[in-house]
Design a protein around this motif. Sequence first.
Motif, short mmCIF file in Angstrom:
data_model
loop_
_atom_site.label_atom_id
_atom_site.label_comp_id
_atom_site.label_asym_id
_atom_site.label_seq_id
_atom_site.Cartn_x
_atom_site.Cartn_y
_atom_site.Cartn_z
N LYS A 489 0.74 -1.32 -0.05
CA LYS A 489 0.08 -0.16 0.03
C LYS A 489 0.81 1.25 -0.01
N VAL A 490 1.89 1.44 1.03
CA VAL A 490 2.83 2.55 1.02
C VAL A 490 3.42 2.76 -0.06
N VAL A 529 -6.07 -3.06 -3.66
CA VAL A 529 -6.21 -2.90 -5.13
C VAL A 529 -6.64 -1.61 -5.55
N ALA A 530 -7.58 -1.09 -4.58
CA ALA A 530 -8.11 0.44 -5.01
C ALA A 530 -6.73 1.40 -4.96
N ILE A 531 -6.12 1.20 -3.96
CA ILE A 531 -4.67 2.11 -4.16
C ILE A 531 -4.01 1.82 -5.30
N ILE A 565 -16.16 -7.04 -7.92
CA ILE A 565 -17.30 -7.29 -6.88
C ILE A 565 -17.42 -5.94 -5.90
N ASP A 566 -16.10 -5.21 -5.70
CA ASP A 566 -16.05 -4.30 -4.68
C ASP A 566 -16.41 -3.00 -5.36
N VAL A 567 -17.66 -2.23 -4.87
CA VAL A 567 -18.09 -1.13 -5.43
C VAL A 567 -16.92 0.10 -5.60
N GLU A 568 -16.12 0.30 -4.63
CA GLU A 568 -15.06 1.23 -4.62
C GLU A 568 -14.34 1.05 -5.92
N ILE A 569 -13.89 -0.27 -5.85
CA ILE A 569 -12.85 -0.39 -6.99
C ILE A 569 -13.46 -0.27 -8.45
#
Length: 894
Positions: A489-490, A529-531, A565-569
């Motif tokens: 992430k970082v 994954v979003a990051i 499946i993840d709405v944010e992504i």
Amino acid sequence: MALSGMRGLSVFISDIRNCHNKEQERLRVDKELGNIRTRFKNEKGLSHYEKKKYVWKMLYIHMLGYDVDFGHMETVSLISAPKYPEKQVGYIVTSCLLNENNDFLRMVINTVRNDIIGRNETYQCLALTMVGNIGGKEFSESLAPDVQKLLISSSCRPVVRKKAALCLLRLYRKNPDVVNIDGWSDRMAQLLDERDLGVLTSVMSLFVSLVSNNAEAYWNCLPKCVRILERMARNQDIPQEYTYYGIPSPWLQVKAMRALQYFPTIEDPSARRALFEVLQRILMGTDVVKNVNKNNASHAVLFEALALVMHLDAEKEMMSQCVALLGKFIAVREPNIRYLGLENMSRMLLVTDVQDIIKRHQAQIITSLKDPDISIRRRALDLLYGMCDVTNAKEIVEELLQYLNTAEFAMREELALKAAILAEKFAPNLSWYVDVILQLIDKAGDFVSDDIWYRVVQFVTNNEDLQAYAAAKAREYLDKPALHETMVKVSAYLLGEYGHLLAQRPSCSPKELFTIINDRLPTVSSSTVAIIISAYAKILMHTQPPDAGLQQQILTIFKKHESYIDVEIQQRAVEYFELSRKGPALADVLAEMPKFPERESALLKKAEDAEVDTAEQSAIKLRSQQQSSSAIVVAAQPPVNGPAPAANHLTLVKMPSQNIAEESNVSHEETAVEAPKENGAPVEVQRNVEIITEPAPVSKVEPPASRPASQADLLADLLGPLAIEGPPAAVEQIPAQGLEANQSPVGDLALATLEDQSNSVQPIVNVEEKFNILCTKDSGVLYEDPNIQIGLKAEWRAHHGRLILFLGNKNTSPLLSLRALILPPSHFKVELSSVPDTIPPRAQVQIPVEVTNLRASRDVAVLDFSYKHGAALVNAKLRLPILLHKFLQPITLS
């Protein structure tokens, strides 16, 4: 207690001692209790001797650990007996069997009062002792005035007066109103002039309790306490029986110094000077010797003296002397003395101008971090954290990072948080701070909270000189083959924001940065994954001139995640894909992050808001953990769920719906079977089970038609009863005994065999009930039998879980051939640490387990463990409470 002449009691005790095992002892005790109950029903035919004998037997049975829930009336009635032997039995057994809330005690309040105000000193002592042990509020209201009269009476012998002082202490704790402050201040001052040390020690216990509630009312007693300490220090008029290993009445000294700590200060110059002379003598005269008992007594006095020195804010010279003495203690081999030295040195950090003196012992304190005893390591960690400042921060933080590699799981989270706070508070420069936090994440990622890496991002964003350095460091870490997800992430964030600053460096072109980040994409969770997707958009924006191949690769990834499946992504992928086709608009939207406003550090705030972990609280907490996890031998119990079914009995087992079978990659040839065992014992999970019985009519049940799982169905599965998931395969069903031929179970039912219980050792707890409790809690007992107790403690973070299995040997002989294996379903990745072959007597071992949840499923992992005790080989299979809901995290809805 005189037991001469009681042949029946002597024979009973002899029979108990001759029992070869616990079962024989239980049978003999049950027989005796039945006999006593029968005799008590015909009480008119009982002589005083017989009643006394049976009550003594009840006390002995109670001391063995068995419940004695009858005969209380007969016990209490002996208190009213006219003769001493019966009265003695009544008082002693009542004190042991009953508590202050027992209704039978109300019947004897008048009898006890008559004994207290009577002239028989023996009866007075018996009554005062019982009230001092189990007296409640009703006793305090009825007896307090009479007890006070005995205490201040000059005609009573010392043995009665000291029991009266302790009895009044009990009554005062139950009802503070029984002591009138106005009248007792002068009385207490007179009592502190007592020459008899037995009475004085008991009175001092009462005095400590009184001043802890209201010190202002007892200022006139302060010089008396100083005078008592002077008398002890100079060893004046101290009887031999009150000298313990050459130390004059250490208990009285400790109580007197503790009482002085309740007063804000000592204003009288002569009393203050006399007290400091006493304290100086204690500090100079205490050293470590070989005799353990003498060490215990002298150290009890010494550490109370240290607490009093800190309370009175003594001169710096005396403080230096205290620290030097503690420095000797933390260097000795005896662990108890080292612990006390570290604990008291931590307390001394609260005193001003002492920190520099404590720093001289920094090397020895760091050595204590490697001590085999975890309690000493905790104290050393607390002390290093408290003594750290700008001058020694670099050295201490580096030691903590090095210790992080070998620290046990129980300490890593606290260790990581303290290292991060020290690095932020005392960083000599920001690049060093970035290095420390990245090392921290790399070594203990599971134990690093999000607040720690958020803070790094804030520092890097707000300091332009730090951005290229931080991005280069993140690039270096991504070259490692194994990397914690927090580090991914970082690194992804820093390279997305500031990777373009490295464009001129080797192996740092946009395409190379994209490739090295993309290698981590399949192994991370949704939040990461979003990051990473945002980092791709930033890399695409900063690539000048545009690279068509790189752009095509990134757009393909965006397109792939539009149906994630993840709405944010999903939202990020759709928006980035549309923005990337608009060219210049992408640069406007994805401009560099603005500087964060100045705000209070979340880490420092967390440290301030957390409960203050003083040395005493930590020690108490540690002792309670050790007590709760220590194995206690429990007598065998009958099966909780009634008689066990016969072996090979066929039972219908409800199977969950198969709605999400398509998403899992489980082969349709595997069938999971839930097999309940005897006595609520563990459920065994088997794959590829074949049910072999005598020929019988077999009916084929077709699998349910595959259909998409609706949201309601999924919720029904999540909230339904716990069961083991099986794939939608054809299951052979064999009619169970008791079912008619034309009866066929409907729905998702399957048959499972109930296996033979070949173990000679059975659980003494309901394992099914323990499993259900652990489904909603993260710590508790998983399994227990007469030889071993298995406890479990778990922590969950996103799709990762960390469990520690505590295996405690309850016997005085070792458990051999220990074997533990976890049978995980396909959706779990489980790493089990090494399992020792032997558990020593009365010892406990810890086995850490790391769990990663790869996808949603209702399969349950199973712990298959076995051990050998004597000639018996015990094997059991236990369901582990690693369930889908453990990995769920709350989200805030706007």
